[in-house]
Write an enzyme that holds these catalytic residues in place. Structure first.
Site, mmCIF file in Angstrom:
data_model
loop_
_atom_site.group_PDB
_atom_site.id
_atom_site.type_symbol
_atom_site.label_atom_id
_atom_site.label_comp_id
_atom_site.label_asym_id
_atom_site.label_seq_id
_atom_site.Cartn_x
_atom_site.Cartn_y
_atom_site.Cartn_z
ATOM 1 N N GLU A 6 26.484 32.606 33.357
ATOM 2 C CA GLU A 6 25.507 33.603 32.916
ATOM 3 C C GLU A 6 25.938 34.333 31.646
ATOM 4 O O GLU A 6 27.100 34.751 31.501
ATOM 5 C CB GLU A 6 25.269 34.655 34.013
ATOM 6 N N GLN B 262 25.394 42.459 37.716
ATOM 7 C CA GLN B 262 24.446 43.274 36.961
ATOM 8 C C GLN B 262 24.281 44.658 37.588
ATOM 9 O O GLN B 262 24.556 44.827 38.794
ATOM 10 C CB GLN B 262 23.039 42.601 36.919
ATOM 11 N N GLY C 292 17.899 31.434 36.353
ATOM 12 C CA GLY C 292 18.497 30.129 36.058
ATOM 13 C C GLY C 292 17.940 29.041 36.954
ATOM 14 O O GLY C 292 17.687 27.914 36.501
ATOM 15 N N ASN D 14 17.372 37.220 40.961
ATOM 16 C CA ASN D 14 17.982 37.637 42.236
ATOM 17 C C ASN D 14 17.911 39.152 42.379
ATOM 18 O O ASN D 14 17.696 39.682 43.479
ATOM 19 C CB ASN D 14 19.445 37.187 42.304
HETATM 20 N N1 LIG Z 1 22.678 37.090 32.791
HETATM 21 C C1 LIG Z 1 21.227 37.103 32.612
HETATM 22 C C2 LIG Z 1 20.593 38.289 33.390
HETATM 23 C C3 LIG Z 1 20.711 38.156 34.898
HETATM 24 C C4 LIG Z 1 20.087 36.884 35.421
HETATM 25 C C5 LIG Z 1 20.459 36.461 36.840
HETATM 26 N N2 LIG Z 1 21.416 37.288 37.526
HETATM 27 C C6 LIG Z 1 19.214 36.214 37.683
HETATM 28 O O1 LIG Z 1 19.272 36.317 38.920
HETATM 29 O O2 LIG Z 1 18.173 35.858 37.080
HETATM 30 C C7 LIG Z 1 20.906 37.242 31.105
HETATM 31 O O3 LIG Z 1 21.796 37.701 30.361
HETATM 32 O O4 LIG Z 1 19.777 36.902 30.721
#
Ligand SMILES: N[C@H](CCC[C@H](N)C(=O)O)C(=O)O
Length: 292
Positions: free
Chosen positions: A221, A46, A233, A77
């Site tokens: 993800e 991200q 998650g 995170n």
């Molecule tokens: N892929 C997730 C966003 C990042 C979540 C993840 N990297 C975390 O640590 O919560 C989504 O599309 O909602």
């Protein structure tokens, strides 16, 4: 354009962090995709943008884009790395930092042991568990390491696979497996992520309950693919486990990238608390095309 960035990671979920407190970089989804690209850019799951507080009630705004360039509501995170970032750069001297996200306001607390605890807000469950008829899946390619017919927990799955659907501001579908190491993440992950049942797509969690205070988790993800850890998650998976009566209220979550600690009281009005590491890996500069 030349931009400065900081590379960070939390339990192996990795990020490019951009300081937009002095003005917007006005990046496009294609710019975010390039930054996240592990061959042509920096490489990240991200992109996190740090922006000035939009209201007096918070200290910053926290904006998140997935590797596919899409903006999303929340990243757990990333929230821990956000706290580390703003303290290390002297953007705040607070230990308790409130940030505005698309999913609402979350509170980040730096702890004396160098980890970060985040109040991630309350989980919101969809009422029924959703059956997926795996007979719609295409047979896996030979040599893929997966078994066909779909083997889940050693059983050939002709019957539906059930997932629990819960939001942590962003959507999660959680299914229980006996062993995350043999779970068909590469097959079921993308299939459920982009299933028509989820018009906004969904993050797919594979949850193995080891004990009432210990789980193992893999997450495919949304907008990224499988990551080494997913903070929201982990929150979603523990909330599902507690709601199903399988877990106590404080749980150690082992992911492929590291260990998170999740606590949830079990009532809908109880927030989920996530604690874990946040590490700065390196600083850098990258030249991006002005238009993309
Ligand atoms: N892929 C997730 C966003 C990042 C979540 C993840 N990297 C975390 O640590 O919560 C989504 O599309 O909602």
């Amino acid at each position: 354009m030349q931009i400065r960035f900081t590379k960070m990671q939390g339990a192996g979920n990795d990020f490019v962090v951009l300081d937009e407190t002095q003005g917007r970089l006005n990046l496009t989804p294609a710019h975010y995709r390039l930054l996240a690209d592990r061959h042509f850019g920096v490489g990240a799951d991200q992109i996190l943008s740090v922006r000035p507080a939009p209201t007096p009630e918070v200290d910053f705004e926290y904006v998140i884009h997935n590797a596919d360039g899409g903006e999303v509501q929340q990243c757990g995170n990333g929230a821990r790395c956000f706290a580390r970032y703003v303290r290390e750069r002297g953007l705040t001297h607070k230990d308790r930092i409130r940030v505005q996200t698309r999913a609402g306001v979350i509170t980040l607390q730096l702890t004396p042991d160098g980890e970060v605890t985040v109040d991630m807000g309350c989980p919101v469950f969809e009422p029924a568990r959703v059956p997926f008829d795996t007979r719609g899946l295409q047979p896996v390619p030979q040599g893929s390491g997966q078994k066909w017919p779909l083997m889940l927990d050693g059983q050939a799955q002709a019957a539906p696979v059930f997932v629990s659907v819960v939001s942590m501001g962003n959507p999660h579908a959680v299914l229980l497996v006996e062993d995350v190491d043999t779970a068909p993440v590469a097959q079921l992950g993308p299939w459920i992520e982009s299933h028509p049942r989820f018009p906004e797509r969904v993050n797919v969690g594979f949850l193995q309950v080891v004990a009432r205070d210990h789980v193992r988790l893999r997450v495919y993800e949304r907008g990224v693919g499988e990551t080494l850890a997913c903070g929201t998650g982990a929150c979603a998976a523990v909330a599902v486990g507690v709601r199903l009566g399988l877990l106590d209220h404080a749980v150690q979550v082992d992911t492929r990238g590291g260990r998170l600690r999740i606590a949830w009281g079990g009532r809908d009005a109880d927030p989920v608390f996530m604690t874990g590491p946040a590490t700065t890996v390196f600083e850098g500069q990258i030249r991006l095309p002005d238009t993309l």
